[in-house]
Design a protein around this motif. Structure first.
Motif, PDB file in Angstrom:
ATOM      1  N   LEU A  29       0.827  -1.217   0.000  1.00 13.47           N
ATOM      2  CA  LEU A  29       0.000   0.000   0.000  1.00 13.47           C
ATOM      3  C   LEU A  29       0.861   1.267   0.000  1.00 13.47           C
ATOM      4  CD1 LEU A  29      -3.066  -0.354   2.372  1.00 13.47           C
ATOM      5  CD2 LEU A  29      -3.033   0.882   0.224  1.00 13.47           C
TER       6      LEU A  29
ATOM      7  N   THR B 244       2.744   2.422  -6.050  1.00 12.45           N
ATOM      8  CA  THR B 244       1.345   1.992  -5.860  1.00 12.45           C
ATOM      9  C   THR B 244       0.399   3.178  -6.038  1.00 12.45           C
ATOM     10  OG1 THR B 244       1.838   0.111  -4.431  1.00 12.45           O
ATOM     11  CG2 THR B 244      -0.299   1.147  -4.114  1.00 12.45           C
TER      12      THR B 244
ATOM     13  N   THR C 236      -3.099   4.425  -4.850  1.00 12.38           N
ATOM     14  CA  THR C 236      -4.190   4.154  -3.906  1.00 12.38           C
ATOM     15  C   THR C 236      -5.412   4.919  -4.386  1.00 12.38           C
ATOM     16  OG1 THR C 236      -3.403   5.982  -2.573  1.00 12.38           O
ATOM     17  CG2 THR C 236      -2.713   3.777  -1.905  1.00 12.38           C
TER      18      THR C 236
ATOM     19  N   PHE D 182      -6.435  -0.652  -4.054  1.00 12.77           N
ATOM     20  CA  PHE D 182      -5.189  -0.076  -4.573  1.00 12.77           C
ATOM     21  C   PHE D 182      -4.642  -0.911  -5.725  1.00 12.77           C
ATOM     22  CE2 PHE D 182      -3.614  -3.229  -1.550  1.00 12.77           C
ATOM     23  CZ  PHE D 182      -2.414  -3.682  -2.094  1.00 12.77           C
TER      24      PHE D 182
ATOM     25  N   GLU E 292      -6.334  -5.353  -3.048  1.00 15.06           N
ATOM     26  CA  GLU E 292      -5.389  -5.125  -4.155  1.00 15.06           C
ATOM     27  C   GLU E 292      -6.027  -5.517  -5.493  1.00 15.06           C
ATOM     28  OE1 GLU E 292      -0.902  -5.924  -5.780  1.00 15.06           O
ATOM     29  OE2 GLU E 292      -1.496  -7.003  -3.978  1.00 15.06           O
TER      30      GLU E 292
END
Length: 420
Positions: free
Chosen positions: A32, A37, A39, A50, A293
């Motif tokens: 995260l 990444t 989000t 995410f 995810e």
């Protein structure tokens, strides 16, 4: 899926240590908080949604974007008549594929009639109620480059009404203000519950509002945000029935700003051909251990987009080849019959209809629209081609015509000549 990047669930199951839960929590946080990444800020019982950016996703994204350049170049090399015929045919196939996935009985004849009615509505602003006609009209709207994305909850309900309402049993119609009030479960092939939609209309509305923001976000790459929005719509499941078709149309809509129209229009067909993989991507994304995810979901849908592009490039290649042969034949016929320039243009349009259309006949309006001439003017060139026995009439009121038997034989000979 040949990915070296593994799901959080798989890593958890592979962890044989005493600290597997603590390790899992640490991994979730790492993913995260990683720089690469994206989000979404959207909290769900699965966790905050995410998308990570492992190498395989970068490479696949690049493949999709390079294939788009190829599709785009091929698409631009095709003349208008054929382009529109292709669009009408693709929309009809798209409706067929998405209906079939939801178990809605529709025939190719019905979807073609729906597209024909939507075409008519577009030119004359009026439309007899064809089954799936409103649905066809929505897909036809994707041809406007500036088609509006839904901004309000009412917009989403309006899209749903056009796509699904006519086909929904009374008991499954939305019973809330805009969406469903009750709970809904999605059952898999063996009656097992594979998904429970979000509870309460207030929660549905809140999440749909976040979905619309996500689809417009300029902090997440467009392919990723369009695909994540698709996941979220199906996860929310705002209606009792018709969510699949509505969600796939929204996916096409969200992608249509940045991908070519032919790619967008062939996506439902590719999804229908790979539906087990498509449904599996949802099941995986909803595994509690994957903690919100969506990387694998994104990877799967990108793969389906890439497959749609592959078959498209092959299909357009064949059409462009046929078109080149038609051009040679057109020039031969112009010399043989000493045709005027406009009659030659009309002949070319007739030949394209013959090669690429499902309906295979033209009206004076079609012909006039293609050549930017009035009905009265075009009549003269229709007579010129009829005099040269290059077209035959298939209807008198309204006047309809298509390639004559003699012309069809010549086209066929050219096609076969190129197949050696």
């Amino acid at each position: 899926m040949s990915m070296e990047y593994r799901t959080l669930a798989r890593l958890f199951h592979a962890d044989r240590s005493m600290d597997s839960y603590a390790n899992h929590d640490r991994l979730v946080r790492q993913r995260l908080e990683a720089d690469s990444t994206f989000t979404t800020g959207i909290g769900t019982p699965l966790g905050e949604l995410f998308i990570a950016t492992p190498r395989c996703v970068c490479m696949l994204t690049q493949k999709v974007l390079l294939a788009e350049r190829q599709v785009s170049a091929m698409w631009r090399s095709i003349p208008g008549v054929m382009r529109w015929n292709y669009i009408y045919h693709a929309i009809s196939e798209e409706l067929l594929a998405t209906n079939e996935m939801e178990g809605v009985r529709s025939t190719r004849k019905e979807t073609e009639a729906a597209v024909a009615a939507a075409r008519q509505a577009r030119t004359e602003g009026d439309m007899e109620k064809a089954r799936f006609g409103e649905f066809a009209k929505l897909y036809l709207n994707l041809t406007n480059r500036d088609v509006e994305l839904p901004k309000t909850l009412e917009d989403i309900r309006d899209i749903y009404d056009k796509i699904a309402l006519d086909e929904i049993d009374d008991k499954n119609r939305p019973d809330g203000e805009l969406f469903r009030k009750g709970d809904v479960e999605v059952q898999g092939p063996h009656g097992t519950v594979i998904h429970s939609g979000v509870s309460s209309e207030a929660r549905i509305s809140a999440l749909l509002a976040q979905m619309m923001d996500l689809a417009r976000s300029d902090t997440i790459p467009f392919l990723q945000r369009a695909i994540a929005s698709h996941f979220l719509f199906e996860y929310i499941h705002p209606f009792y029935d018709g969510n699949g078709r509505t969600g796939r149309y929204l996916l096409a809509l969200y992608l249509s700003n940045d991908l070519t129209l032919p790619t967008v229009l062939s996506l439902s067909r590719t999804i229908a051909e790979n539906k087990n993989e498509y449904y599996k991507a949802f099941t995986e994304a909803e595994d509690k251990l994957n903690s919100g995810e969506l990387t694998f979901f994104v990877y799967t849908i990108l793969g389906l987009i890439e497959r749609a592009q592959e078959s498209l490039i092959e299909e357009l290649g064949v059409k462009i080849d046929q078109l080149d042969k038609a051009t040679v034949l057109r020039d031969e016929l112009r010399r043989e019959h000493a045709l005027s320039t406009n009659a030659t243009l009309l002949l070319y349009a007739v030949m394209q209809e013959e090669l690429f259309d499902t309906t295979k006949s033209m009206t004076l309006e079609d012909a006039g629209g293609d050549l930017m001439l009035t009905k009265q003017t075009i009549r003269k060139y229709v007579d010129e081609l009829a005099g040269a026995s290059l077209i035959e009439f298939t209807g008198r009121r309204p006047l309809r015509f298509r390639a004559s038997g003699a012309l069809r034989t010549r086209i066929q000979a050219k096609r076969e000549w190129g197949m050696e």
